[in-house]
Scaffold this motif. Structure first.
Motif: not given
Length: 320
Positions: A206-209, A266-271, A296-298
């Motif tokens: 899920e939303v992997p970096t 996604d501000p933490a891991v670029a899409p 990484h957001s609501d």
């Protein structure tokens, strides 16, 4: 594309449309990529995990919760939690990796049955604090970055492999039926680790970096990549080293059923880095790409989308 109001000084979608995201491909592997990771895996399997269980403070009507400690490479002791079902028989195992915020407790609502679930805290973080490794993500991601064979990310992948070893030491009947699920930091580790561990039979990222390192080093973010981007300004040679730790390059080598849940914003891991991993997975009837409005957001559809994802995960990791 779903647009969100935000206070960031950059666009967390980076201007990519869905068509642009789904067309991204993983970077080519550097020379020696497969040999280096295969050799690292072989060395990790020489370690006896020697898992030790003790009663945990947490309690749950469906799960027996244990504290667990096991041995990993570099004489590291990895600590975390082990869940076993109160009813039924353990027929599967599942390792669950955490994000770069660490882990304070096990997840008690995972939609799996007849499964022993191991929640490791990767080296240097949370229960596996190990000075001088910093538990702060901004510094953790830089630990030994100037020593390619010692870089912390490789050690964390070894912790993942030793978590599988620990599960199988405790539940040998789960051999061939061990899955891995990881989010963000844990998702990137999964993409790096799964293709080289034949004991893992399926996974969920899920939303992997750590995907598509050239983009990962360029696209603005608030996550751990930001620390490496600042480091790379002074040490541009780091990109060549990071090619050996590219989760998208590794994901192209995964041959087991996968779910990749990736976000448009996604501000933490670029899409684009997330989609580079998802797109690298072989195109077949077993792999699934699940698209989230944001990571990484609501956001308004957060609960509904994650419930739908949980339903997919339930079927994906169903005990057999």
């Amino acid at each position: 594309m779903t647009q969100f109001k935000h206070d960031y000084d950059f666009d967390p979608s980076h201007g990519y449309t869905l068509d642009m995201l789904t067309s991204l491909q993983p970077p080519d592997a550097p020379p020696g990529f497969d040999a280096a990771w295969s050799e690292r895996y072989a060395r990790a399997l020489t370690v006896d995990p020697r898992p030790v269980l003790s009663p945990a403070q947490e309690s749950h009507p469906d799960w027996i919760v244990h504290d667990i400690a096991y041995s990993s490479t570099d004489r590291m002791t990895i600590r975390g939690w082990l869940l076993t079902p109160r009813t039924g028989t353990v027929t599967r195992g599942l390792v669950v990796g955490h994000g770069y915020g660490g882990r304070d407790a096990p997840e008690l609502d995972l939609p799996v049955e007849n499964t022993a679930i191991l929640f490791p805290c990767f080296r240097g973080m949370s229960r596996s604090a190990a000075p001088p490794i910093s538990p702060n993500a901004a510094w953790h991601v830089l630990h030994d970055i100037d020593k390619p064979s010692r870089y912390i990310i490789g050690g964390c992948v070894e912790d993942l492999w030793l978590a599988v070893s620990a599960l199988l030491a405790l539940f040998p009947q789960a051999h061939g039926r061990v899955g891995y699920s990881g989010i963000s930091f844990g998702g990137g580790l999964g993409a790096l680790g799964i293709p080289f561990d034949p004991r893992i039979d399926r996974g969920m990222l899920e939303v992997p970096t750590f995907g598509n390192r050239p983009l990962w080093l360029k696209l603005p973010c608030i996550g751990s990549a930001r620390s490496v981007q600042l480091y790379a300004r002074r040490h541009p040679e780091v990109l060549e080293m990071l090619r050996m730790y590219d989760a998208a390059t590794a994901a192209a080598r995964i041959r087991v059923p996968m779910i990749a849940a990736v976000a448009l914003f996604d501000p933490a891991v670029a899409p684009p880095c997330q989609f580079s991993i998802a797109n690298a997975l072989p195109k077949n009837d077993f792999n699934q790409i699940f698209i989230l409005d944001a990571g990484h957001s609501d956001y308004p559809e957060n609960a509904a989308q994650h419930q739908a994802l949980k339903d997919r995960v339930r079927e994906h990791f169903k005990a057999t």
